[in-house]
Design an enzyme around this catalytic site. Structure first.
Site, PDB file in Angstrom:
ATOM      1  N   LYS A 191       0.841  -1.203   0.000  1.00  0.00           N
ATOM      2  CA  LYS A 191       0.000   0.000   0.000  1.00  0.00           C
ATOM      3  C   LYS A 191       0.884   1.264   0.000  1.00  0.00           C
ATOM      4  O   LYS A 191       2.115   1.164   0.193  1.00  0.00           O
ATOM      5  CB  LYS A 191      -0.924  -0.052   1.218  1.00  0.00           C
ATOM      6  N   PHE A 193     -15.124   3.028   7.882  1.00  0.00           N
ATOM      7  CA  PHE A 193     -13.759   3.359   7.457  1.00  0.00           C
ATOM      8  C   PHE A 193     -13.602   3.436   5.936  1.00  0.00           C
ATOM      9  O   PHE A 193     -12.521   3.719   5.437  1.00  0.00           O
ATOM     10  CB  PHE A 193     -12.766   2.333   8.031  1.00  0.00           C
ATOM     11  N   THR A 219      -5.157  -7.861  10.473  1.00  0.00           N
ATOM     12  CA  THR A 219      -5.489  -6.539   9.894  1.00  0.00           C
ATOM     13  C   THR A 219      -5.005  -5.393  10.783  1.00  0.00           C
ATOM     14  O   THR A 219      -4.467  -4.399  10.295  1.00  0.00           O
ATOM     15  CB  THR A 219      -7.028  -6.439   9.709  1.00  0.00           C
ATOM     16  N   HIS A 266      -1.700  -5.455   1.426  1.00  0.00           N
ATOM     17  CA  HIS A 266      -2.940  -6.217   1.177  1.00  0.00           C
ATOM     18  C   HIS A 266      -2.574  -7.572   0.603  1.00  0.00           C
ATOM     19  O   HIS A 266      -1.615  -7.681  -0.162  1.00  0.00           O
ATOM     20  CB  HIS A 266      -3.813  -5.485   0.144  1.00  0.00           C
ATOM     21  N   ASN A 282      -1.741  -0.112   7.376  1.00  0.00           N
ATOM     22  CA  ASN A 282      -1.209  -1.463   7.636  1.00  0.00           C
ATOM     23  C   ASN A 282      -0.371  -2.034   6.489  1.00  0.00           C
ATOM     24  O   ASN A 282      -0.191  -3.240   6.375  1.00  0.00           O
ATOM     25  CB  ASN A 282      -2.323  -2.410   8.099  1.00  0.00           C
ATOM     26  N   ARG A 289       2.906  -7.059   8.929  1.00  0.00           N
ATOM     27  CA  ARG A 289       2.225  -5.987   9.682  1.00  0.00           C
ATOM     28  C   ARG A 289       2.726  -5.927  11.125  1.00  0.00           C
ATOM     29  O   ARG A 289       2.863  -4.836  11.698  1.00  0.00           O
ATOM     30  CB  ARG A 289       0.713  -6.209   9.643  1.00  0.00           C
ATOM     31  N   GLU A 337      -9.200 -10.328  -7.990  1.00  0.00           N
ATOM     32  CA  GLU A 337      -8.281  -9.196  -7.829  1.00  0.00           C
ATOM     33  C   GLU A 337      -7.177  -9.217  -8.890  1.00  0.00           C
ATOM     34  O   GLU A 337      -6.792  -8.162  -9.410  1.00  0.00           O
ATOM     35  CB  GLU A 337      -7.698  -9.229  -6.407  1.00  0.00           C
ATOM     36  N   TYR A 387     -12.102  -2.775  -3.121  1.00  0.00           N
ATOM     37  CA  TYR A 387     -12.583  -2.866  -1.739  1.00  0.00           C
ATOM     38  C   TYR A 387     -14.115  -2.775  -1.655  1.00  0.00           C
ATOM     39  O   TYR A 387     -14.654  -2.373  -0.617  1.00  0.00           O
ATOM     40  CB  TYR A 387     -11.932  -1.777  -0.889  1.00  0.00           C
ATOM     41  N   ARG A 437      -1.364 -14.772   3.572  1.00  0.00           N
ATOM     42  CA  ARG A 437      -2.181 -14.150   4.632  1.00  0.00           C
ATOM     43  C   ARG A 437      -1.486 -14.335   5.990  1.00  0.00           C
ATOM     44  O   ARG A 437      -1.477 -13.428   6.811  1.00  0.00           O
ATOM     45  CB  ARG A 437      -3.593 -14.758   4.668  1.00  0.00           C
TER      46      ARG A 437
HETATM   47  N1  LIG Z   1     -11.504  -0.322  11.631  1.00  0.00           N
HETATM   48  C1  LIG Z   1     -10.743   0.110  10.633  1.00  0.00           C
HETATM   49  N2  LIG Z   1     -10.227   1.356  10.646  1.00  0.00           N
HETATM   50  C2  LIG Z   1      -9.452   1.805   9.626  1.00  0.00           C
HETATM   51  N3  LIG Z   1      -9.147   1.088   8.537  1.00  0.00           N
HETATM   52  C3  LIG Z   1      -9.646  -0.154   8.470  1.00  0.00           C
HETATM   53  C4  LIG Z   1     -10.476  -0.718   9.507  1.00  0.00           C
HETATM   54  N4  LIG Z   1     -10.805  -1.974   9.145  1.00  0.00           N
HETATM   55  C5  LIG Z   1     -10.225  -2.175   7.958  1.00  0.00           C
HETATM   56  N5  LIG Z   1      -9.526  -1.099   7.538  1.00  0.00           N
HETATM   57  C6  LIG Z   1      -8.751  -0.957   6.315  1.00  0.00           C
HETATM   58  O1  LIG Z   1      -9.439  -1.652   5.283  1.00  0.00           O
HETATM   59  C7  LIG Z   1      -8.618  -2.710   4.798  1.00  0.00           C
HETATM   60  C8  LIG Z   1      -9.499  -3.859   4.395  1.00  0.00           C
HETATM   61  O2  LIG Z   1     -10.058  -4.470   5.557  1.00  0.00           O
HETATM   62  P1  LIG Z   1     -10.219  -6.047   5.637  1.00  0.00           P
HETATM   63  O3  LIG Z   1     -11.233  -6.321   6.687  1.00  0.00           O
HETATM   64  O4  LIG Z   1     -10.439  -6.606   4.273  1.00  0.00           O
HETATM   65  O5  LIG Z   1      -8.802  -6.491   6.226  1.00  0.00           O
HETATM   66  P2  LIG Z   1      -7.630  -7.314   5.509  1.00  0.00           P
HETATM   67  O6  LIG Z   1      -8.241  -8.358   4.627  1.00  0.00           O
HETATM   68  O7  LIG Z   1      -6.698  -7.752   6.584  1.00  0.00           O
HETATM   69  O8  LIG Z   1      -6.914  -6.195   4.668  1.00  0.00           O
HETATM   70  P3  LIG Z   1      -6.681  -6.135   3.080  1.00  0.00           P
HETATM   71  O9  LIG Z   1      -8.022  -6.458   2.414  1.00  0.00           O
HETATM   72  O10 LIG Z   1      -6.184  -4.750   2.802  1.00  0.00           O
HETATM   73  O11 LIG Z   1      -5.675  -7.215   2.809  1.00  0.00           O
HETATM   74  C9  LIG Z   1      -7.650  -2.997   5.954  1.00  0.00           C
HETATM   75  O12 LIG Z   1      -6.460  -3.625   5.547  1.00  0.00           O
HETATM   76  C10 LIG Z   1      -7.382  -1.599   6.459  1.00  0.00           C
HETATM   77  O13 LIG Z   1      -6.470  -0.913   5.572  1.00  0.00           O
HETATM   78 MG   LIG Z   2      -9.448  -7.894   2.941  1.00  0.00          MG
END
Ligand SMILES: Nc1ncnc2c1ncn2[C@@H]1O[C@H](COP(=O)(O)OP(=O)(O)OP(=O)(O)O)[C@@H](O)[C@H]1O
Ligand SMILES: [Mg+2]
Length: 150
Positions: A10, A58, A92, A116, A113, A103, A127, A50, A86
């Site tokens: 990111k 968020f 996350t 992705h 974080n 992370r 994707e 997303y 993963r």
């Molecule tokens: N509570 C939150 N506050 C701020 N940002 C958030 C929050 N939850 C998620 N995000 C952001 O949205 C992204 C997507 O959330 P998701 O639940 O898909 O987590 P992830 O699968 O671990 O991350 P990614 O999809 O980016 O790999 C997170 O990686 C983070 O950047």
């Molecule tokens: Mg995700």
């Protein structure tokens, strides 16, 4: 099963000059990088990628973050690549991510974080198609695979 996963460093990871360190972790594990593209993600692409989070509190901040500066999009291949990657990226919320994960070692905040990765083989397919043309993916074999796989 040999799988492909979509992985993206990111904007914070790119701008903190962590691309090399992160790529090294995937290489030293024995995974194979088969496509990379440094790109400024458009708002449309970020919202499609997303899409599952649309409407969450968020979401708008996430789109602003992801489109703020270039990201490094990648396709990475290997045995059980989706789950393996993963595990390598960690939870996350970086404060909950184990030490030794990307992370856990490089980030402090859920909203920054740094990386992705696809969460299922189905997401990986979706994707990869969203970010790459078939012609941008290099399906080559590496000789050291005989030392990595039985
Ligand atoms: N509570 C939150 N506050 C701020 N940002 C958030 C929050 N939850 C998620 N995000 C952001 O949205 C992204 C997507 O959330 P998701 O639940 O898909 O987590 P992830 O699968 O671990 O991350 P990614 O999809 O980016 O790999 C997170 O990686 C983070 O950047
Ligand atoms: Mg995700």
């Amino acid at each position: 099963m040999i799988q492909k996963s979509f992985v993206m460093i990111k904007p914070d990871g790119v701008s903190r000059r962590l691309m090399g360190k992160i790529l090294s972790r995937f290489e030293q594990k024995g995974l194979q990088v088969i496509a990379v593209k440094l790109m400024q993600i458009s708002e449309d692409l970020a919202k499609t990628h997303y899409g599952e989070h649309e409407g969450k509190p968020f979401f708008e901040d996430l789109i602003t973050y992801i489109t703020s500066s270039p990201s490094l999009a990648m396709v990475i291949k290997g045995e059980d690549a989706v789950l393996t990657i993963r595990k390598m990226i960690g939870a996350t919320n970086p404060s909950e991510a184990d030490v030794g994960t990307i992370r856990g070692d490089f980030a402090m905040d859920t909203g920054r974080n740094i990386i992705h990765a696809s969460d299922s083989p189905e997401s990986a397919k979706r994707e990869i198609n969203l970010f790459f043309d078939e012609s941008e993916i290099c399906d080559y074999s590496i000789v050291d695979n005989i030392w990595i796989y039985e």
